[in-house]
Design an enzyme around this catalytic site. Structure first.
Site, mmCIF file in Angstrom:
data_model
loop_
_atom_site.group_PDB
_atom_site.id
_atom_site.type_symbol
_atom_site.label_atom_id
_atom_site.label_comp_id
_atom_site.label_asym_id
_atom_site.label_seq_id
_atom_site.Cartn_x
_atom_site.Cartn_y
_atom_site.Cartn_z
ATOM 1 N N ASP A 342 45.066 40.128 37.360
ATOM 2 C CA ASP A 342 45.769 39.458 38.449
ATOM 3 C C ASP A 342 47.126 38.949 37.964
ATOM 4 O O ASP A 342 47.240 38.381 36.870
ATOM 5 C CB ASP A 342 44.914 38.282 38.942
ATOM 6 C CG ASP A 342 45.586 37.475 40.025
ATOM 7 O OD1 ASP A 342 45.807 38.031 41.112
ATOM 8 O OD2 ASP A 342 45.891 36.291 39.781
ATOM 9 N N GLU A 378 48.027 44.257 38.081
ATOM 10 C CA GLU A 378 48.730 43.913 39.311
ATOM 11 C C GLU A 378 50.151 43.572 38.852
ATOM 12 O O GLU A 378 50.374 42.488 38.303
ATOM 13 C CB GLU A 378 48.086 42.721 40.013
ATOM 14 C CG GLU A 378 48.782 42.380 41.317
ATOM 15 C CD GLU A 378 48.272 41.090 41.951
ATOM 16 O OE1 GLU A 378 48.265 41.013 43.189
ATOM 17 O OE2 GLU A 378 47.907 40.159 41.217
#
Length: 710
Positions: A342, A378
């Protein structure tokens, strides 16, 4: 109680069958106490007198799995110097393998008083906070083997443990929303029939429900608020949180592996649940604040490139060790197959700028364990210069946000998208070719947990996040969505037909693009969040997957039709290597293939090869792509030549029907195998045969695929 010196490594609580070794790092502390917690609310404090390189440690004989514990750190409380020690706060072990309980929010878990943030708070947090748990590391893995699915065979399914399983009618009530549900035959059967090879789980590291959300009657549903990087989230366990969650998670991984499905974890190493200077003191902040967090020039405050209040200090050797130890633990002890990072751009911020050569990537590159699993970035964060799609090191794959945006733009009718769409369809060579990566570096997706699900992408122009309690201010305002003529729910049959066609267009485009496709859970049967594009706090029916009734599937309902179509497209991709090439197209004939045709060719709807003028036309919204199955340049695993059928992909993203000419000189006879204008998307049984030079009329906003046997 006997206390032995113990060892400084490994960090955390290590049970050996006769007792437990405890080790914790704190350079800021004057003294550290290990607190053994008892069920009557009392605790036994043991000072960790041994210290090696600021790691305090002790071995306590007789301490068994299930024992709850925490640490109290005695030392300076001087926020102006970046130090926040406070022995009144019971702290979680950063290396805890399991965490018990939940937080009862109140002033007790904060290091300051609400009415005077500059005054130290000495209220005891122990009755109000979570506790670490000693875990038995032993588990019978049997003959468990990782599937080790290569990227070109991979189909990723992003899912939430609770959201995927909470409403499945085939699951026992007591298992819904748990790790055990993932291992249930009903879930595994669905995934295998769909053709999924990897289950990417939204955060399962122990996370915290934010104080603000709890006060609003909401929860942190998504889980991007980690406090325990080694501990499976305890609320997803069906039968206890004193270490049972570890066994249950391992059992789920074992069952998924038996079905040939990999397990990828969505991990949040960029920040923790302790927030900014006004956040709670739960673990890292009280242990050694300045060595775990990025502080500003004024050490009272935190640098925040994540939008959550803090960012971990990626140039700290202790933070880097924590992350690498955590990654290795999940691979070696928990048998997971990869990670999706993330806000991974934050991990590259060794100083301020995003640094592709930061220490974190060096450590991953040389690590013999972590470097061998799937690593997915990401590739952005909210800091300056944080959008880094295409800029991660060669070992990494990336969520391709440009793929998502371009495909959405094409099918909603945005002008001047055709040229970029061609690049995204063929693996985004403009992003990945120069640094030695392949099309498989691109994780392609149209939807994910963040934003509209597929149904809402074609049903809403605007976000409708009122349930989040922020007056619809939260969430992305520019969704690249199109409601097909009516906002939200409608009975208009023309609108409903168009929406169904658009969903089939997105699924077909995704599955026939070069790269690695990722499906968001429930999109295969058109789940909806009723226009909410930021369901991070909606732990309820709004965000949970509503599984279609078997009767609806049997009667050919919309969700059943879309599910059947998605399965067909996944298997079309899996059965044909021309859609999952390991190398980029050459745009010319391939030597040694005995084929005079280029490996790829582009045509206008009237059957002419595309010119630069055609690509540059603002009005261009349709094209035909020829994929030559007889010109695949990469060899098979044993050096054999790979051949496949050839395909023509016809895209009509315009708002009116268009006539397409089947190109001449690229095959005499073709069969229609996909037609998104058809309610089922795939012609029944044998599709119609067409000849070179034939004319096909494609419905507005539809896609047709023709196949020619090798």
């Amino acid at each position: 109680m006997q206390v032995w010196p113990g060892e400084a490594y490994p960090l955390g609580a290590t049970y050996d069958g006769a007792g437990t070794n405890f080790a914790v790092f704190s350079e800021a502390a004057d003294r550290v106490e290990l607190c053994l917690l008892h069920d009557d609310g009392s605790e036994t404090a043991i000072e960790l007198r041994e210290s090696d390189a600021f790691v305090r440690h002790a071995y306590v004989p007789g301490i068994m799995p299930g024992q709850r514990y925490g640490f109290r750190v005695h030392g300076p409380y001087a926020p102006e110097r970046g130090v926040r020690c406070n022995s009144a706060k019971l702290l979680l072990d950063p290396y805890a393998r399991a965490i018990s309980g939940s937080i009862r929010w109140g002033e007790e878990v904060y290091g300051y008083h609400f009415d005077d943030p500059d005054r130290r708070n000495d209220l005891d947090s122990a009755p109000h906070t979570m506790t670490s748990v000693v875990v038995n590391p032993y588990f019978d893995w049997g003959d468990d083997r990782r599937p080790r699915t290569e990227y070109h065979h991979t189909v990723i399914y992003e899912a939430h443990v609770k959201g995927l399983t909470m409403r499945h009618p085939g699951l026992p009530e007591e298992l819904r929303g748990t790790y055990a549900a993932l291992a249930h035959p009903a879930i595994i059967e669905h995934l295998t029939e769909l053709g999924v090879t990897a289950l990417e789980l939204m955060p399962v590291h122990q996370f915290v429900n934010d104080h603000r959300l709890v006060d609003m009657g909401l929860n942190n549903y998504w889980g991007y608020n980690t406090i325990g990087f080694f501990a499976p989230h305890n609320a997803y366990a069906s039968w206890g949180d004193r270490g049972q969650q570890v066994l249950e998670f391992k059992s789920a991984v074992k069952a998924l592996h038996e079905a040939g499905i990999e397990v990828i974890l969505d991990v949040v190493y960029n920040h923790t649940a302790e927030g900014n200077h006004l956040g709670p003191t739960l673990s890292f902040k009280g242990l050694d604040n300045s060595r775990y967090y990025r502080l500003t020039d004024d050490p009272r405050y935190y640098m925040d490139t994540t939008g959550t209040g803090n960012s971990l200090l990626m140039r700290s050797p202790h933070v880097l060790q924590l992350i690498m130890d955590s990654l290795r633990y999940w691979v070696t002890d928990m048998h997971v197959d990869g990670f999706r990072f993330d806000l991974a751009a934050t991990l590259a911020r060794q100083f301020h700028e995003v640094d592709r050569l930061s220490s974190f990537f060096d450590l991953v590159q040389q690590d013999p364990v972590v470097s061998q699993v799937k690593l997915i970035a990401e590739p952005w964060d909210v800091g300056e210069g944080g959008y880094q799609v295409g800029n991660f090191p060669p070992l990494w794959t990336e969520w391709n946000g440009k793929y998502r945006d371009t495909v959405r733009d094409l099918w909603r009718g945005e002008q001047r998208t055709l040229a970029e769409f061609a690049s995204r369809l063929t693996g985004s060579s403009d992003l990945y070719q120069d640094d030695g990566r392949r099309p498989l570096a691109s994780i392609n997706f149209v939807t994910c947990h963040d934003g509209f699900p597929l149904h809402d992408l074609v049903a809403y122009n605007d976000k409708h996040n009122d349930a989040n309690g922020e007056d619809n201010r939260d969430g992305e305002s520019h969704n690249r969505s199109w409601n097909c003529g009516a906002e939200g729910e409608t009975d208009d049959p023309d609108v409903l037909r168009l929406r169904a066609r658009q969903m089939r267009n997105f699924i077909a485009t995704l599955m026939l693009s070069q790269g690695v496709p990722m499906i968001s859970h429930g999109d295969e049967f058109a789940r909806t969040q009723h226009g909410n594009n930021n369901a991070y706090c909606q732990d309820n029916e709004l965000a949970w997957v509503e599984w279609p009734e078997e009767s609806e599937d049997a009667e050919g309902g919309t969700s059943g039709q879309l599910l059947a179509f998605t399965r067909a497209m996944v298997w079309l991709r899996r059965n044909h290597p021309v859609f999952r090439r390991r190398r980029f197209f050459h745009g010319r004939p391939v030597e040694g293939t005995h084929d005079d045709l280029s490996d790829i060719a582009w045509f206008t709807p009237d059957g002419r090869e595309m010119t630069q003028r055609d690509w540059d036309s603002a009005q261009a919204s349709a094209l035909t792509v020829f994929l030559n199955g007889n010109a695949i340049s990469e060899p098979g695993a044993r050096g054999e030549r790979i051949t496949d059928d050839s395909f023509l992909l016809m895209f009509n993203a315009s708002p009116k029907p268009l006539e397409f000419v089947v190109p001449v000189n690229h095959g005499r006879q073709w069969e229609v195998v996909v037609d998104t204008a058809h309610p089922d998307g795939v012609p029944p049984d044998t599709g119609p045969k067409v000849q070179a030079g034939d004319r096909l009329t494609l419905t507005d906003r539809s896609m047709t695929v023709l196949q020619r046997p090798v």
